[in-house]
Design a protein around this motif. Structure first.
Motif, PDB file in Angstrom:
ATOM      1  N   LEU A  26      -2.568 -13.720  -0.803  1.00  0.00           N
ATOM      2  CA  LEU A  26      -2.285 -13.146   0.586  1.00  0.00           C
ATOM      3  C   LEU A  26      -1.407 -11.873   0.783  1.00  0.00           C
ATOM      4  CD1 LEU A  26      -1.366 -16.664   2.095  1.00  0.00           C
ATOM      5  CD2 LEU A  26      -3.616 -15.513   2.163  1.00  0.00           C
ATOM      6  N   TRP A  27      -0.431 -11.510  -0.112  1.00  0.00           N
ATOM      7  CA  TRP A  27       0.392 -10.190   0.063  1.00  0.00           C
ATOM      8  C   TRP A  27       0.414 -10.066  -1.524  1.00  0.00           C
ATOM      9  CZ3 TRP A  27       0.485  -8.935   4.591  1.00  0.00           C
ATOM     10  CH2 TRP A  27       0.731  -9.802   5.880  1.00  0.00           C
ATOM     11  N   PRO A  28       0.462  -8.844  -1.858  1.00  0.00           N
ATOM     12  CA  PRO A  28       0.141  -7.701  -0.948  1.00  0.00           C
ATOM     13  C   PRO A  28      -1.179  -7.861  -0.301  1.00  0.00           C
ATOM     14  CG  PRO A  28       0.739  -6.861  -3.048  1.00  0.00           C
ATOM     15  CD  PRO A  28       0.639  -8.307  -3.176  1.00  0.00           C
ATOM     16  N   PHE A  29      -1.181  -7.407   0.972  1.00  0.00           N
ATOM     17  CA  PHE A  29      -2.230  -7.609   1.762  1.00  0.00           C
ATOM     18  C   PHE A  29      -3.734  -6.977   1.039  1.00  0.00           C
ATOM     19  CE2 PHE A  29      -5.366  -6.797   5.310  1.00  0.00           C
ATOM     20  CZ  PHE A  29      -5.872  -8.345   5.387  1.00  0.00           C
ATOM     21  N   PRO A  30      -4.805  -7.557   0.558  1.00  0.00           N
ATOM     22  CA  PRO A  30      -5.988  -7.035  -0.126  1.00  0.00           C
ATOM     23  C   PRO A  30      -6.788  -6.324   1.184  1.00  0.00           C
ATOM     24  CG  PRO A  30      -6.238  -9.309   0.056  1.00  0.00           C
ATOM     25  CD  PRO A  30      -4.884  -9.145   0.842  1.00  0.00           C
ATOM     26  N   ASP A  31      -6.241  -5.192   1.486  1.00  0.00           N
ATOM     27  CA  ASP A  31      -7.056  -4.420   2.737  1.00  0.00           C
ATOM     28  C   ASP A  31      -8.313  -4.111   2.102  1.00  0.00           C
ATOM     29  OD1 ASP A  31      -5.733  -2.580   1.242  1.00  0.00           O
ATOM     30  OD2 ASP A  31      -4.877  -1.593   2.778  1.00  0.00           O
ATOM     31  N   TRP A  32      -8.197  -3.523   0.983  1.00  0.00           N
ATOM     32  CA  TRP A  32      -9.513  -2.998   0.295  1.00  0.00           C
ATOM     33  C   TRP A  32     -10.557  -4.073   0.087  1.00  0.00           C
ATOM     34  CZ3 TRP A  32     -10.807  -5.243  -4.364  1.00  0.00           C
ATOM     35  CH2 TRP A  32      -9.706  -6.091  -4.956  1.00  0.00           C
ATOM     36  N   LEU A  33     -10.179  -5.098  -0.103  1.00  0.00           N
ATOM     37  CA  LEU A  33     -11.024  -6.270  -0.343  1.00  0.00           C
ATOM     38  C   LEU A  33     -11.841  -6.521   0.909  1.00  0.00           C
ATOM     39  CD1 LEU A  33     -12.237  -8.418  -2.573  1.00  0.00           C
ATOM     40  CD2 LEU A  33     -10.507  -9.944  -1.540  1.00  0.00           C
ATOM     41  N   VAL A  34     -10.907  -6.843   1.869  1.00  0.00           N
ATOM     42  CA  VAL A  34     -11.510  -7.013   3.349  1.00  0.00           C
ATOM     43  C   VAL A  34     -12.310  -5.970   3.994  1.00  0.00           C
ATOM     44  CG1 VAL A  34     -10.854  -7.516   5.720  1.00  0.00           C
ATOM     45  CG2 VAL A  34      -9.428  -8.527   3.780  1.00  0.00           C
ATOM     46  N   LYS A  35     -11.916  -5.046   3.606  1.00  0.00           N
ATOM     47  CA  LYS A  35     -13.019  -3.976   3.937  1.00  0.00           C
ATOM     48  C   LYS A  35     -14.296  -3.885   3.409  1.00  0.00           C
ATOM     49  CE  LYS A  35      -9.770  -0.064   5.515  1.00  0.00           C
ATOM     50  NZ  LYS A  35      -8.887   0.744   4.775  1.00  0.00           N
ATOM     51  N   GLU A  36     -14.186  -4.057   1.807  1.00  0.00           N
ATOM     52  CA  GLU A  36     -15.406  -4.099   1.024  1.00  0.00           C
ATOM     53  C   GLU A  36     -16.202  -5.285   1.393  1.00  0.00           C
ATOM     54  OE1 GLU A  36     -13.788  -2.609  -2.985  1.00  0.00           O
ATOM     55  OE2 GLU A  36     -15.126  -4.411  -3.410  1.00  0.00           O
ATOM     56  N   LYS A  37     -15.740  -6.451   1.641  1.00  0.00           N
ATOM     57  CA  LYS A  37     -16.562  -7.673   1.671  1.00  0.00           C
ATOM     58  C   LYS A  37     -16.960  -7.908   2.984  1.00  0.00           C
ATOM     59  CE  LYS A  37     -15.934  -8.943  -2.638  1.00  0.00           C
ATOM     60  NZ  LYS A  37     -17.115  -8.955  -3.406  1.00  0.00           N
ATOM     61  N   THR A  38     -16.525  -7.072   4.045  1.00  0.00           N
ATOM     62  CA  THR A  38     -16.891  -7.390   5.384  1.00  0.00           C
ATOM     63  C   THR A  38     -17.741  -6.015   6.007  1.00  0.00           C
ATOM     64  OG1 THR A  38     -15.028  -6.684   6.348  1.00  0.00           O
ATOM     65  CG2 THR A  38     -15.100  -8.613   5.948  1.00  0.00           C
ATOM     66  N   ALA A  39     -18.014  -5.295   4.910  1.00  0.00           N
ATOM     67  CA  ALA A  39     -18.897  -3.805   5.529  1.00  0.00           C
ATOM     68  C   ALA A  39     -19.990  -4.150   6.368  1.00  0.00           C
ATOM     69  CB  ALA A  39     -18.992  -3.222   4.134  1.00  0.00           C
ATOM     70  N   HIS A  40     -20.633  -5.186   6.045  1.00  0.00           N
ATOM     71  CA  HIS A  40     -21.799  -5.448   6.766  1.00  0.00           C
ATOM     72  C   HIS A  40     -21.708  -6.406   7.947  1.00  0.00           C
ATOM     73  CE1 HIS A  40     -23.454  -2.408   4.008  1.00  0.00           C
ATOM     74  NE2 HIS A  40     -22.989  -3.319   3.095  1.00  0.00           N
ATOM     75  N   ALA A  41     -20.712  -6.998   7.932  1.00  0.00           N
ATOM     76  CA  ALA A  41     -20.543  -8.274   9.096  1.00  0.00           C
ATOM     77  C   ALA A  41     -20.816  -7.340  10.460  1.00  0.00           C
ATOM     78  CB  ALA A  41     -18.999  -8.756   8.798  1.00  0.00           C
ATOM     79  N   LYS A  42     -20.981  -8.554  11.366  1.00  0.00           N
ATOM     80  CA  LYS A  42     -21.006  -8.123  12.749  1.00  0.00           C
ATOM     81  C   LYS A  42     -19.836  -8.810  13.520  1.00  0.00           C
ATOM     82  CE  LYS A  42     -25.822  -7.236  13.115  1.00  0.00           C
ATOM     83  NZ  LYS A  42     -26.768  -8.156  12.186  1.00  0.00           N
ATOM     84  N   ALA A  43     -19.497  -9.721  12.881  1.00  0.00           N
ATOM     85  CA  ALA A  43     -17.904 -10.317  13.487  1.00  0.00           C
ATOM     86  C   ALA A  43     -17.432 -11.171  12.265  1.00  0.00           C
ATOM     87  CB  ALA A  43     -18.328 -11.296  14.579  1.00  0.00           C
ATOM     88  N   ILE A  44     -15.946 -11.272  12.611  1.00  0.00           N
ATOM     89  CA  ILE A  44     -15.202 -12.306  11.649  1.00  0.00           C
ATOM     90  C   ILE A  44     -14.218 -13.169  12.349  1.00  0.00           C
ATOM     91  CG2 ILE A  44     -13.329 -11.986  10.166  1.00  0.00           C
ATOM     92  CD1 ILE A  44     -14.331  -8.922   9.459  1.00  0.00           C
ATOM     93  N   LEU A  45     -14.570 -14.372  11.675  1.00  0.00           N
ATOM     94  CA  LEU A  45     -13.536 -15.606  12.386  1.00  0.00           C
ATOM     95  C   LEU A  45     -12.590 -15.857  11.257  1.00  0.00           C
ATOM     96  CD1 LEU A  45     -13.588 -17.787  14.467  1.00  0.00           C
ATOM     97  CD2 LEU A  45     -14.976 -19.104  12.927  1.00  0.00           C
ATOM     98  N   VAL A  46     -11.508 -16.083  11.841  1.00  0.00           N
ATOM     99  CA  VAL A  46     -10.140 -16.273  10.921  1.00  0.00           C
ATOM    100  C   VAL A  46      -9.660 -17.428  11.389  1.00  0.00           C
ATOM    101  CG1 VAL A  46      -7.976 -15.330  10.094  1.00  0.00           C
ATOM    102  CG2 VAL A  46      -9.670 -13.777  10.668  1.00  0.00           C
ATOM    103  N   PRO A  47     -10.094 -18.669  10.785  1.00  0.00           N
ATOM    104  CA  PRO A  47      -9.052 -19.937  11.399  1.00  0.00           C
ATOM    105  C   PRO A  47      -8.222 -20.133  10.712  1.00  0.00           C
ATOM    106  CG  PRO A  47     -11.454 -20.441   9.968  1.00  0.00           C
ATOM    107  CD  PRO A  47     -10.761 -18.810   9.994  1.00  0.00           C
TER     108      PRO A  47
END
Lengths: 377, 278
Positions: A300-321
């Protein structure tokens, strides 16, 4: 294969990782870790001590680390709050120590036997002053085992406190597991001379009794450990160096799972126990023709901002439950900077999300961003 | 104490001199007492850990050329407990202030005493919080003045010796910075003692306690220490003693020196029974 409880897996993993000091104070739902360690430590020649409170527990663990031990303590919300000041001491003194927090409903005494994810931000920012820490989590018993060992490894590598977040369900549930053979980072015994800088860049952790008369202080200090003039600049240099080393190794220290992300329109971003319902939800959504995918984080931390960007590059929406009112959704939103809608789905009533609830929320989100082929209900 | 010409510098961390302590502060006398005890005992500084808390006394670890740990307020004994259990070869000394020992860290003091772990706690008692500028402490006598008791304290002081005795410490002594002949001997005894030792040293804070209570300069305060104490004969002061009534009443000396199973020995016995001996 054997039937193992989450807390038991943590204790067994700690022993595997070379933990030889445990201090703690009883608290639901983490107590079984302590009870296991009370049996395991004497058998393995390690030290177990029941302290007078959680403040003493974390303090003794840090003291033990400077005595040369691989040290751990475990607690839950109220105890975790009490530990915060001394977690900061471990950050400032670059002390490897592992803190397990089995999250229960809060605030205050809250729901001692029911799960929550209310300490995601506290684990990162709970102690005063800024710093970088390692925070890992898990969604299954075998993962709790693996992440406990990794918590020890990363704590050793970067000389930071490593925090493992569990929850009341994971702590108490039992699963049939075959424990993986997770490699253990052994502590090097470096040769030190009179030029040794105990807090220099990449300096090995050298405990007391080595012959070097180290000064360990929670005051801002330079690489020698002494709180000298310009200690503000020095400690900024030292702690930014720690953060920099973690960023450098981001790909090695970020643990995650993914399902069907390649063509996903809707990405469920989860961590911890919530991933279990999310895996099933993705399957159900796909059956209904919604291109859903899952990014499930263990780091969770350090926050993997690079991964979140990479893996959601083509997403139209993200749900964080999340089992809170919306904590981890904040850095996700900040990272994506409005690139696509990031929807929070929170609860803190002590219940888990059902796959159906996640399906419903995902479909609602899909229709709001006008993704074709969604069955409106 | 040390004879003139005795060189204590090998025990002190030169790069941290001068100390932060104010002119006239008694804490330097206590540090000298500790260094003298270390010299007399021939303690190996590689195997000495000085673990302090926060406040004026908390700076003491910096001044000993040893393994030094300056921890959080009140928690030094908990840190020291983990350290000592993992590495029992270390001699562990914990300098503690009024807040460390009697307020925020009181819980750790009584439990360390209950366990009888082989650590030496030295309480630097100057009756006031110095580092933060002269606030009342649990060791401030009834009716004494501080910045937070401007009309005099309405709280009785903790008697740290009585507290340590009741909690189970097996070596308990009280001395003063005036009694500089006895102080190193009592500290030596405490370090040598196998178990939890508490040495309370009454120290002077001319900057705050002396000024706010009109006790004069440091030399006057040393004489005040002499006059308010008496060598241990009849035991124990009344619990609600005021500053005025304290004259000649406060016993000093060695209150207890007895053997009781030490905590780490007990733990090692448990390890042996569990088959975990190395």
């Amino acid at each position: 294969m054997r039937l193992v409880q989450g807390n038991e897996a943590v204790a067994l993993a700690a022993v595997h990782a070379g933990c030889n000091f445990y201090s703690g104070y009883p608290i639901t739902p983490a107590t079984e870790i302590m009870e296991m360690m009370a049996r395991q430590m004497p058998k393995t020649g390690g030290v177990f001590i029941q302290m007078e409170d959680e403040i003493g527990s974390i303090a003794a663990a840090i003291g033990a680390a400077w005595g040369g031990a691989k040290a751990m303590t475990a607690t839950s919300g109220p105890g975790f709050s009490l530990m915060q000041e001394n977690i900061g001491y471990a950050c400032m003194t670059q002390t490897p120590v592992v803190v397990v927090d089995s999250q229960r409903g809060g605030p205050s005494t809250g729901l001692p036997t029911l799960p929550a994810q209310g300490e995601v931000m506290q684990a990162r920012y709970g102690t005063h002053g800024d710093h970088e820490v390692i925070v890992l989590t898990a969604s299954s018993v075998v993962e709790a085992y693996r992440m406990t060992v990794e918590a020890f490894n990363l704590s050793e590598t970067y000389r930071v406190p490593a925090i493992l977040l569990l929850d009341a369900v994971l702590s108490h549930m039992r699963e049939n597991v075959e424990f993986p053979d997770v490699p253990v980072r052994e502590r090097a015994k470096p040769v030190i001379d009179e030029h040794f800088l105990p807090f220099g860049p990449d300096a090995p952790f050298v405990p007391f009794g080595s012959g070097h008369h180290t000064v360990v202080t929670g005051m801002s200090h330079d690489e020698t450990g002494l709180p000298k003039a310009l200690a503000g600049q020095a400690v900024q240099r030292i702690l930014m160096g720690v953060a920099e080393r973690m960023r450098r190794d981001a790909r090695e220290i970020t643990f995650y799972h993914e399902i069907s992300l390649d063509d996903a329109d809707i990405v469920l971003l989860t961590y911890g126990i919530t991933a279990r319902a999310a895996r099933e939800a993705v399957e159900l959504l796909r059956q209904d023709g919604v291109k859903a995918g899952l990014l499930d984080l263990q780091t969770l931390w350090p926050f993997p901002d690079w991964l979140v960007k990479e893996k959601t590059a083509h997403a139209k929406a993200i749900l964080v439950p999340e089992l809170n009112l919306g904590q981890y959704v904040m850095p996700v939103r900040a990272t994506l900077e409005g690139r696509c809608p990031v929807e929070a789905l929170g609860r803190m009533d002590g219940e888990l999300f059902t796959p159906e609830a996640l399906v419903e929320a995902a479909k609602r989100l899909a229709s709001s961003v006008e993704i074709g082929g969604v069955a409106h209900d | 104490m040390t004879k003139p010409g005795v060189d204590l510098t090998p025990y002190l961390r030169q790069e941290m001199m001068p100390t932060v302590w104010c002119p006239g502060c008694g804490h330097g006398i206590i540090a000298r007492g500790i260094a003298t005890a270390l010299m007399n005992l021939g303690v190996d500084m590689d195997q000495l850990a000085v673990v302090g808390g926060i406040g004026c006394s908390g700076r003491a670890p910096f001044y000993f050329d040893a393994n030094s740990m300056h921890t959080t307020h009140g928690r030094a004994l908990a840190y020291a407990t983990g350290l000592k259990m993992v590495n029992p070869n270390l001699t562990v000394i914990v300098p503690m202030g009024d807040g460390d020992s009697a307020a925020i860290g009181g819980n750790h003091l009584i439990h360390a005493a209950r366990r009888n772990i082989d650590i030496t706690a030295i309480i630097f008692n100057n009756s006031i919080y110095g580092m933060t500028g002269g606030q009342s402490a649990p060791t401030s006598p009834l009716e004494s003045h501080s910045t937070t008791t401007p009309m005099g304290s309405i709280e009785p002081a903790f008697d740290m010796v009585e507290l340590a005795l009741a909690a189970g410490a097996t070596y308990v002594a009280r001395t003063t910075t005036f009694d500089f002949q006895e102080m190193p001997k009592l500290i030596e005894g405490a370090i040598r003692h196998h178990g939890f030792s508490v040495v309370e040293v009454l120290s002077q804070c001319p900057t705050y306690y002396g000024r706010l209570n009109k006790l004069g300069e440091a030399p006057d305060m040393l004489l005040y220490e002499r006059d308010r104490t008496k060598l241990l004969e009849a035991f124990g002061p009344p619990p609600e003693i005021t500053r005025e009534e304290m004259v000649g009443q406060l016993p000093i000396g060695l209150f207890r020196n007895e053997e009781r199973p030490e905590y780490i020995d007990q733990y090692h016995g448990l390890v042996a029974r569990a088959g975990g001996g190395k």
